[in-house]
Design an enzyme around this catalytic site. Structure first.
Site, PDB file in Angstrom:
ATOM      1  N   LYS A 277       0.851  -1.186   0.000  1.00  0.00           N
ATOM      2  CA  LYS A 277       0.000   0.000   0.000  1.00  0.00           C
ATOM      3  C   LYS A 277       0.888   1.237   0.000  1.00  0.00           C
ATOM      4  O   LYS A 277       1.845   1.315   0.766  1.00  0.00           O
ATOM      5  CB  LYS A 277      -0.901  -0.036   1.251  1.00  0.00           C
ATOM      6  CG  LYS A 277      -2.234   0.617   1.026  1.00  0.00           C
ATOM      7  CD  LYS A 277      -3.270   0.157   2.028  1.00  0.00           C
ATOM      8  CE  LYS A 277      -4.428   1.134   1.987  1.00  0.00           C
ATOM      9  NZ  LYS A 277      -5.616   0.657   2.671  1.00  0.00           N
ATOM     10  N   GLU A 360     -20.367  -5.237   8.226  1.00  0.00           N
ATOM     11  CA  GLU A 360     -21.256  -4.510   9.118  1.00  0.00           C
ATOM     12  C   GLU A 360     -22.355  -5.411   9.662  1.00  0.00           C
ATOM     13  O   GLU A 360     -22.789  -5.264  10.813  1.00  0.00           O
ATOM     14  CB  GLU A 360     -21.873  -3.315   8.386  1.00  0.00           C
ATOM     15  CG  GLU A 360     -20.880  -2.192   8.085  1.00  0.00           C
ATOM     16  CD  GLU A 360     -19.929  -2.464   6.916  1.00  0.00           C
ATOM     17  OE1 GLU A 360     -20.174  -3.435   6.169  1.00  0.00           O
ATOM     18  OE2 GLU A 360     -18.957  -1.708   6.756  1.00  0.00           O
ATOM     19  N   ARG A 388     -25.794  -1.524   5.323  1.00  0.00           N
ATOM     20  CA  ARG A 388     -25.500  -2.926   5.053  1.00  0.00           C
ATOM     21  C   ARG A 388     -26.093  -3.866   6.097  1.00  0.00           C
ATOM     22  O   ARG A 388     -26.063  -5.077   5.931  1.00  0.00           O
ATOM     23  CB  ARG A 388     -23.983  -3.139   5.062  1.00  0.00           C
ATOM     24  CG  ARG A 388     -23.294  -2.772   3.804  1.00  0.00           C
ATOM     25  CD  ARG A 388     -23.606  -3.801   2.746  1.00  0.00           C
ATOM     26  NE  ARG A 388     -23.123  -3.382   1.454  1.00  0.00           N
ATOM     27  CZ  ARG A 388     -21.899  -3.600   0.994  1.00  0.00           C
ATOM     28  NH1 ARG A 388     -21.030  -4.239   1.734  1.00  0.00           N
ATOM     29  NH2 ARG A 388     -21.562  -3.192  -0.200  1.00  0.00           N
TER      30      ARG A 388
END
Ligand code: HTL
Ligand code: MG
Length: 619
Positions: A277, A360, A388
């Protein structure tokens, strides 16, 4: 610049090997240059540059469909697919989106911003392709974080069963926003270690020293490796998904070679690439959490540490103090430790903290389980991501009136992330759920009062607050709040503005010193303060509601419903977001455009004949 010559993916196919490497460098510089001005998902996009160049070298978008999960890593894709000219407008009002977006380009296969949707979308596209007898390729790019979502795993399960032709590229950088979690994640780590050990055995111990970022420097070596790397033992084996990897995701030549060989395979194939990353930008490599999503910055210097005190931090600090006193407190995050202000809490109470991954639904139902077991779970969740987990709130928490607190962050418009991330549906959704209480504090002290009251009152309680700064309060501040009451901040003889959270500031600013216009902190959205509402109406006051939320089903609707229930006729105006999706932009500017800022409130008052001077004094 080479980039100047790239009108679309076909131009990528004309470049020489040397030029491709130069293109990668140019893309990185351009992404850093523009993101420094606009802010954005820098680290994720830097990590995917080689992959995206390789994809456009090998596949034929838009005929071939390339789906990016979350869509926040696709800046290089935007630059290579005809959006170079507009790249400067990234995430700006009226500009191009920070995620892939179907209405923006034929090369954007899905409109996205939430994680884990790519594979189900790809399944749908594969079903359509096959029933029509078409022959294009479908490629999915999904991060290791996004793969922790149940939706992604459930779609894989079906893709494997049906054996659909598809290339799934797992872009594994060991990071979600914070370090990734989950058993699969652990397995991937062990695979990498195995791979390195294997290399070491094959090529002697010295190879281990240069656990090489260029695993596939030579094409024929890649060929060998590709054979080797088709593991029999891997988690995808049972799902009948061919697994290849892990390979170096920054080795452009190797990637192109591999993609070329994998693209015509029948059935589903998962190519596991390992990336870093922030690759190519030292600051981001060193602190990928901070550089996951950044505001504008000076490319030569790290962004100023800390962006001031926020609602998220106010929540985290309050929760620490609560947890010190109450051993039943347990914090849950679906992969948003930093964003939700839980970093310090997680360090202080590691055994009463869980990051369930980008899931979630799991976060909410884990809360239900904790509550059933006698704990007092606090689910820290962004408004947009709570979408969600609606059934989990209703079915797993609310039916049995379980003691789960929802700390709903980023409620209201969130700015540059745009329509996928605005938190403007939570009230409409949650208001319909029996047993659930909904509160919105005006400041950090009131947030504390509400958390404390929520623990005392019990049952499910949602506390919503915006993406904004807030003034800190001293530790130990624990004011009382009378349950279910609103608070008159300013009396008015003709109109009372009912507002909460962010719009309260706007209401106060619009009302100014005018004695005709009052302001109420309508901090209980459910239950409403019906007694106060009744008093105001009986006193003949007009009611103006203002909310940073969709008008449909929001707070204003709740007021109208209450008036109807009480049989009270009143003059009511409602300000809120209209029945369309709000695009990206600066929060305050979007608020003004939607008519819920100070100007919009003044306009609404003017319609009632109450013209106020811009300062708020009577005109
Ligand atoms: N929950 C859901 C359903 N969707 C999103 N987008 C989030 C939370 C927040 N979020 C992101 S990006 C991200 C999260 C958790 C991490 C994704 O990790 P992944 O990709 O490994 O998939 P990487 O950044 O390249 O490592 C955004 O809101 C943009
Ligand atoms: Mg990742």
């Amino acid at each position: 610049m080479l980039l100047d010559r790239i009108q679309g993916p076909e131009d990528v196919k004309r470049l020489s090997g040397e030029e491709l490497l130069q293109l990668v460098e140019e893309l990185r510089s351009e992404i850093i240059r523009v993101t420094a001005r606009t802010g954005g998902h820098l680290a994720s996009s830097l990590g995917a540059v080689e992959l995206i160049v390789a994809l456009h070298r090998v596949f034929h978008s838009p005929k071939d469909r390339v789906l990016f999960d979350v869509g926040h890593q696709a800046y290089a894709h935007k630059l290579l697919t005809g959006r170079r000219d507009r790249f400067e407008t990234l995430r700006q009002e009226g500009g191009i989106a920070g995620f892939t977006k179907v209405s923006e380009s034929p090369h954007d296969a899905i409109t996205v911003g939430h994680a884990s949707t790519s594979l189900a979308n790809a399944l749908g596209m594969a079903l359509a392709r096959d029933v029509r007898g078409e022959d294009h390729k479908i490629v999915v790019v999904i991060g290791d974080g996004a793969l922790t979502g149940g939706m992604a795993l459930a779609a894989l399960n079906k893709i494997g069963e049906l054996g659909k032709d598809m290339l799934i590229i797992l872009n594994d950088n060991e990071m979600s926003i914070s370090p990734n979690v989950g058993a699969l994640n652990r397995y991937f780590r062990s695979l990498q270690v195995q791979r390195w050990l294997q290399d070491a055995e094959e090529r002697g111990k010295r190879v281990l020293e240069k656990i090489s970022p260029r695993l596939y420097e030579l094409a024929d070596r890649a060929k060998e490796a590709a054979k080797l790397l088709v593991h029999q033992e891997n988690p995808f084996y049972a799902w009948r998904i061919r697994y290849v990897g892990p390979v170096d995701g920054h080795d452009l030549k190797g990637l192109i070679y591999l993609l070329d060989h994998l693209k015509d395979l029948k059935g589903p194939t998962l190519l596991h690439i390992v990336t870093k990353k922030g690759h190519g930008y030292k600051l981001a490599e060193e602190d990928p959490v901070k550089w996951h999503g950044v505001g504008p910055f000076d490319p030569k210097a790290p962004p100023k540490s800390g962006k001031g005190y926020t609602w998220s931090l106010a929540f985290g600090d309050a929760l620490i103090e609560l947890a010190e006193k109450d051993e039943r407190i347990f914090a849950i995050t679906p992969a948003m430790r930093e964003g939700s202000g839980l970093t310090e809490y997680a360090e202080r109470f590691p055994d009463r903290y869980v990051d369930v991954g980008i899931a979630e639904d799991v976060a909410v139902t884990t809360g239900a389980g904790l509550a059933l077991a006698g704990m007092r779970p606090v689910v820290a969740i962004y408004s947009t991501f709570l979408q969600r987990a609606v059934d989990q709130v209703i079915h797993d928490v609310a039916i049995e009136n379980l003691n789960v607190i929802f700390a709903i962050d980023r409620a209201g418009l969130v700015g540059a992330d745009g329509p996928t991330h605005h938190g403007v549906f939570d009230l409409a959704i949650l208001r319909a759920v029996p047993n659930l209480k909904i509160l919105a504090p005006k400041d950090a002290a009131e947030l504390r009062a509400m958390l404390k009251a929520a623990l005392e009152v019990g049952g499910p309680v949602a506390i919503r607050y915006p993406r904004a700064k807030v003034a800190p309060v001293a530790p130990g501040t624990w004011p009382e709040i009378a349950w279910g009451t609103w608070e008159v901040l300013k009396e008015g003889s003709e109109v009372m503005i009912l507002a909460f959270g962010k719009t309260l500031e706007y209401a106060l600013s619009a009302a100014g010193e005018d004695p005709r216009v009052g302001v109420v902190n309508a901090r209980f959205i459910k239950p409403l303060d019906e007694a106060m509402l009744e008093r105001l109406v009986r006193e003949g006051k007009k009611i103006l509601t203002v909310e940073d939320h969709q008008l449909a089903g929001g707070f204003g609707s709740a007021v109208l419903e209450a008036l109807e229930k009480m049989g009270l006729g009143a003059e009511v105006k409602r300000l809120g977001l209209p029945d369309r999706f709000t695009e990206q932009g600066k929060i305050e500017s979007l608020h003004e455009k939607a008519g819920i800022g100070p100007e919009g409130i003044r306009r609404a008052l003017a319609e009632w004949g109450l013209a106020l001077a811009p300062t708020g004094r009577t005109a």
